[in-house]
Write a protein that holds these residues in place. Structure first.
Motif, PDB file in Angstrom:
ATOM      1  N   LEU A  27      28.167 -10.583  18.744  1.00  0.00           N
ATOM      2  CA  LEU A  27      28.150  -9.123  18.930  1.00  0.00           C
ATOM      3  C   LEU A  27      29.502  -8.607  19.422  1.00  0.00           C
ATOM      4  CD1 LEU A  27      24.654  -8.445  20.564  1.00  0.00           C
ATOM      5  CD2 LEU A  27      25.293  -8.404  18.156  1.00  0.00           C
ATOM      6  N   SER A  59      14.538   5.488  11.130  1.00  0.00           N
ATOM      7  CA  SER A  59      15.169   6.034  12.335  1.00  0.00           C
ATOM      8  C   SER A  59      16.684   5.875  12.321  1.00  0.00           C
ATOM      9  CB  SER A  59      14.583   5.371  13.585  1.00  0.00           C
ATOM     10  OG  SER A  59      14.872   3.999  13.574  1.00  0.00           O
ATOM     11  N   THR A  60      17.219   5.059  11.418  1.00  0.00           N
ATOM     12  CA  THR A  60      18.676   4.911  11.336  1.00  0.00           C
ATOM     13  C   THR A  60      19.270   5.762  10.218  1.00  0.00           C
ATOM     14  OG1 THR A  60      18.505   3.018   9.842  1.00  0.00           O
ATOM     15  CG2 THR A  60      18.578   2.534  12.200  1.00  0.00           C
ATOM     16  N   PRO A  84       0.804  -1.226   0.000  1.00  0.00           N
ATOM     17  CA  PRO A  84       0.000   0.000   0.000  1.00  0.00           C
ATOM     18  C   PRO A  84       0.838   1.277   0.000  1.00  0.00           C
ATOM     19  CG  PRO A  84      -0.013  -0.997   2.177  1.00  0.00           C
ATOM     20  CD  PRO A  84       0.800  -1.904   1.297  1.00  0.00           C
ATOM     21  N   TYR A  85       2.152   1.155  -0.051  1.00  0.00           N
ATOM     22  CA  TYR A  85       2.990   2.367  -0.082  1.00  0.00           C
ATOM     23  C   TYR A  85       4.275   2.079  -0.842  1.00  0.00           C
ATOM     24  CZ  TYR A  85       5.602   0.062   3.647  1.00  0.00           C
ATOM     25  OH  TYR A  85       6.341  -0.827   4.371  1.00  0.00           O
ATOM     26  N   ARG A 115      31.848  -8.491  16.551  1.00  0.00           N
ATOM     27  CA  ARG A 115      31.553  -7.305  15.755  1.00  0.00           C
ATOM     28  C   ARG A 115      32.379  -6.100  16.238  1.00  0.00           C
ATOM     29  NH1 ARG A 115      25.355  -5.779  13.923  1.00  0.00           N
ATOM     30  NH2 ARG A 115      26.046  -4.412  12.267  1.00  0.00           N
ATOM     31  N   SER A 131      20.392  -4.431  11.158  1.00  0.00           N
ATOM     32  CA  SER A 131      21.626  -3.733  11.510  1.00  0.00           C
ATOM     33  C   SER A 131      22.687  -3.879  10.416  1.00  0.00           C
ATOM     34  CB  SER A 131      22.175  -4.247  12.840  1.00  0.00           C
ATOM     35  OG  SER A 131      22.839  -5.477  12.684  1.00  0.00           O
ATOM     36  N   LEU A 134      29.230  -5.614   8.819  1.00  0.00           N
ATOM     37  CA  LEU A 134      29.316  -5.711  10.276  1.00  0.00           C
ATOM     38  C   LEU A 134      29.757  -4.385  10.879  1.00  0.00           C
ATOM     39  CD1 LEU A 134      30.913  -9.266  10.608  1.00  0.00           C
ATOM     40  CD2 LEU A 134      28.587  -8.614  11.250  1.00  0.00           C
ATOM     41  N   ALA A 135      30.591  -3.624  10.144  1.00  0.00           N
ATOM     42  CA  ALA A 135      31.107  -2.361  10.662  1.00  0.00           C
ATOM     43  C   ALA A 135      30.321  -1.155  10.169  1.00  0.00           C
ATOM     44  CB  ALA A 135      32.583  -2.208  10.280  1.00  0.00           C
ATOM     45  N   GLY A 136      29.394  -1.347   9.237  1.00  0.00           N
ATOM     46  CA  GLY A 136      28.574  -0.238   8.739  1.00  0.00           C
ATOM     47  C   GLY A 136      29.275   0.669   7.745  1.00  0.00           C
ATOM     48  N   THR A 180      27.478   3.792   3.111  1.00  0.00           N
ATOM     49  CA  THR A 180      27.531   3.769   4.571  1.00  0.00           C
ATOM     50  C   THR A 180      26.155   3.406   5.126  1.00  0.00           C
ATOM     51  OG1 THR A 180      29.233   5.479   4.661  1.00  0.00           O
ATOM     52  CG2 THR A 180      27.897   5.200   6.640  1.00  0.00           C
ATOM     53  N   TYR A 181      26.145   2.619   6.198  1.00  0.00           N
ATOM     54  CA  TYR A 181      24.876   2.265   6.840  1.00  0.00           C
ATOM     55  C   TYR A 181      24.120   3.547   7.200  1.00  0.00           C
ATOM     56  CZ  TYR A 181      21.549   0.156  10.024  1.00  0.00           C
ATOM     57  OH  TYR A 181      20.390  -0.235  10.627  1.00  0.00           O
ATOM     58  N   GLN A 187      35.213  -3.961  14.066  1.00  0.00           N
ATOM     59  CA  GLN A 187      35.244  -2.492  13.990  1.00  0.00           C
ATOM     60  C   GLN A 187      36.601  -1.947  14.431  1.00  0.00           C
ATOM     61  OE1 GLN A 187      31.806  -0.734  15.968  1.00  0.00           O
ATOM     62  NE2 GLN A 187      30.756  -0.827  13.999  1.00  0.00           N
ATOM     63  N   ALA A 223      33.287   4.951   7.572  1.00  0.00           N
ATOM     64  CA  ALA A 223      31.893   5.385   7.557  1.00  0.00           C
ATOM     65  C   ALA A 223      31.818   6.865   7.177  1.00  0.00           C
ATOM     66  CB  ALA A 223      31.262   5.166   8.929  1.00  0.00           C
ATOM     67  N   HIS A 224      30.831   7.210   6.376  1.00  0.00           N
ATOM     68  CA  HIS A 224      30.571   8.569   5.878  1.00  0.00           C
ATOM     69  C   HIS A 224      31.490   8.993   4.742  1.00  0.00           C
ATOM     70  CE1 HIS A 224      29.362   8.618  10.213  1.00  0.00           C
ATOM     71  NE2 HIS A 224      28.221   8.954   9.651  1.00  0.00           N
TER      72      HIS A 224
END
Lengths: 500, 98
Positions: A383, A239-240, A103-104, A386, A210, A437-439, A195-196, A390, A465-466
């Motif tokens: 975890l 939200s992420t 529906p979206y 992980r 994640s 795993l590290a984003g 990037t995540y 990182q 990242a970024h």
């Protein structure tokens, strides 16, 4: 074959701007190619070509009347079938969602529509993106256009094969452990996991929340950059989603340079375990990178030895939770056993009938990893690994601007070769999983053909990242050097498909 | 060696609400055992002082303003349901007759 379908998106943009071609002509040329090779390659699960032509017509009308248009307006694209669309079914490659119309629209799809890009259809994938070959799609595998007896990579084998068989210049993929980069490597195309959080996941059917990241699939680094600039950016519905701008990927790709860059070769991801032809092309690429003014350093990432193991606990754990929503209540299939069953039995019968073997295997594994008696030994331990991964990346990036490895240990393998052996299948992602795993962001760029099988090989660059822009900068530079040496593009090495 | 038994696989499948047939129980017992034997080596990489990472990019308290925004209509929300009635999702009995 129409010359139009061999053009990169960046070239189509220029031709459209100059009025040399209309969007309807471009879109129709790709629709013609879909009718020619579509059945043989089996990239698409659903076609939306009529809507695509309507968008193309509107782009042409606006251009003719002098209205300003977005950068990629009129350039066709295909979308992986785990992104929701209101004008076509979304199945995620699973029987449990057969025929479901969302529906979206996913945010990424909304952005493509705002950009006025004709969407040709939805591409095939391993069921819920679990796999490396599309052999776990409930609707049959996609084929590798370089050799139709081989896999196009997975899970995004529909998107990689659509772009490498010239059915679309661009496609959208999603990458949880390599599902954009591995298909890119084995089909001679470019694939990026940003990037995540750089691209909104709203409307992406979640596999492992994640780890999941949406990204571009293309035939050139600049084309991928054009696409990431369209789909990236903050979305309040995820939200992420990252709030900070990562800058212009197109500018980074256009400025492409390796001069003065420190490029770290990951000790654990080269040499043993990698096919000889992959190693040869990788070594040559490193030489070219050095010749272009970069400095090669070796970096040590000892925890990568445990990356696959940690991944195959974290992913099933998250997936077992995410896929609980397929319960026969709100959407999808419902199987009602005989008699007067309770909802619990209806759910169990539906999930038995609707899920394929890899999905069941991972849900059960994830349920085990999260269960009280085994949590610390499995999910809890994963975890912690992980964190170690990182830390390895942090240490490596203290000594290097970008890291490199081959994208995959082998070239495209044959259908059936690994499908019965989950552990062998999981190894395809050995080089791509650490980034999820590290984003951090990663790109796969084609670097030629392996000597022994004449199939594409990819190099993977990773950045902190970024720093997605850094990937486009070094990726475009290496691509330019290689095209200069070859005197043509990677896809010009591909054999002609039947029907062309 | 792992201690995965058919009994455990049936138990997990029940928790996950998947009604496996017997041939799947046999196959998954073997495969789950192999996978767990392989991944169990991660415990040698860590110790009790290693911190956990559940999310790759640190984020805290992602909130939005508490204002009403457009959302799916009841009709849209029900549009994909296998069965519905009176504006609700219709399902089989929750409880057994006993």
């Amino acid at each position: 074959m129409s010359e139009l379908i061999r053009k990169n998106a960046s070239e189509l943009v220029e031709m459209l701007a100059k009025g040399e071609v209309s969007s309807v002509e471009i879109t129709q040329a790709h629709i013609d190619q879909i009718s020619k090779v579509g059945d043989a390659v089996h990239s698409f699960l659903h076609l939306t070509t009529e809507n695509a032509l309507a968008v193309a017509k509107e782009v042409d009308r606006r251009r003719a009347s002098g209205e300003s248009l977005p950068a990629l307006a009129g350039v066709p694209i295909a979308v992986k079938d785990n992104l929701t669309t209101t004008d076509a079914p979304t199945t995620a490659g699973s029987k449990i969602l057969e025929g479901w119309i969302a529906p979206y629209d996913a945010t990424v799809v909304t952005r493509l529509r705002q950009e006025m890009m004709p969407i040709l259809g939805k591409t095939n994938l391993d069921e819920f993106a679990m796999g490396s070959s599309t052999e776990f799609s409930a609707y049959g595998p996609s084929k590798n256009p370089w050799d139709l007896t081989r896999i196009p990579g997975g899970s995004g084998g529909g998107s990689s094969s659509v772009v490498s068989s010239f059915q679309s210049p661009l496609a959208i993929g999603s990458d949880t452990g390599g599902s954009i980069r591995f298909p890119g490597a084995v089909t001679g195309t470019v694939g990026i996991k940003p990037t995540y959080g750089a691209v909104s996941r709203y409307g992406l059917i979640a596999l492992a929340s994640s780890l999941d990241q949406i990204g571009p699939v293309a035939r050139s680094v600049l084309d991928a950059a054009l696409l990431q600039d369209v789909i990236g950016g903050y979305d309040p519905r995820d939200s992420t989603s990252l709030k900070d701008s990562l800058g212009s990927m197109v500018e980074a790709a256009k400025s492409g340079s390796l001069k003065g860059k420190k490029v770290g070769v990951i000790k654990q991801l080269s040499g043993a375990g990698f096919q000889q032809g992959v190693q040869n092309r990788f070594a040559e690429a490193l030489k070219l990178i050095t010749d272009a003014g970069a400095e090669i350093v070796e970096v040590d990432c000892p925890s990568f030895e445990y990356a696959i193991d940690a991944y195959y606990l974290i992913l099933p754990a998250e997936a077992s939770s995410n896929l609980a929503k397929f319960d026969s209540v709100r959407f999808g299939m419902r199987v009602t056993p005989e008699g007067n069953p309770t909802i619990e039995r209806v759910m169990a019968a539906t999930r038995e009938a609707g899920f394929g073997p890899e999905v069941k295997r991972r849900i059960i594994l994830g349920t085990y990893a999260l269960s009280a008696g085994s949590f610390d030994k499995f999910y809890g331990a994963a975890l912690k690994v992980r964190t170690l991964i990182q830390r390895d990346f942090d240490a490596a990036f203290a000594n290097a601007d970008v890291l490199v490895s081959p994208t995959a240990p082998t070239t495209a393998f044959k259908f059936g070769e690994k499908v019965a052996d989950p552990l062998a299948m999981y190894l395809n992602d050995i080089a791509t999983i650490p980034a999820n795993l590290a984003g951090i962001p990663g790109i796969s760029v084609p670097i030629g053909l392996a000597d022994e099988d004449q199939l594409p090989v990819g190099i993977q660059f990773l950045a902190p990242a970024h720093k997605d822009a850094a990937l486009y900068e070094v990726g475009a530079a290496l691509e330019g050097i290689l095209e200069g040496i070859w005197g043509k593009r990677m896809m010009d090495f591909a054999p002609k498909l039947e029907g062309n | 060696m792992s201690d995965v038994t058919p009994h455990l696989v049936r138990h997990l499948a029940n928790l996950a609400r998947i009604e496996l047939d017997e041939s799947e129980v046999v196959r998954f017992t073997e495969q789950l055992g192999l996978i767990l034997d392989s991944v169990a080596k991660i415990s040698s990489a860590i110790d009790e002082n290693t911190p956990s990472t559940s999310h790759p990019i640190p984020l805290t308290n992602v909130f939005r303003e508490d204002i009403i925004e457009p959302s799916l209509s009841q009709e849209q929300a029900l549009s994909g349901a296998p069965d519905q009635g009176q504006g609700r999702f219709r399902v089989a009995a929750i409880l057994d007759e006993e």
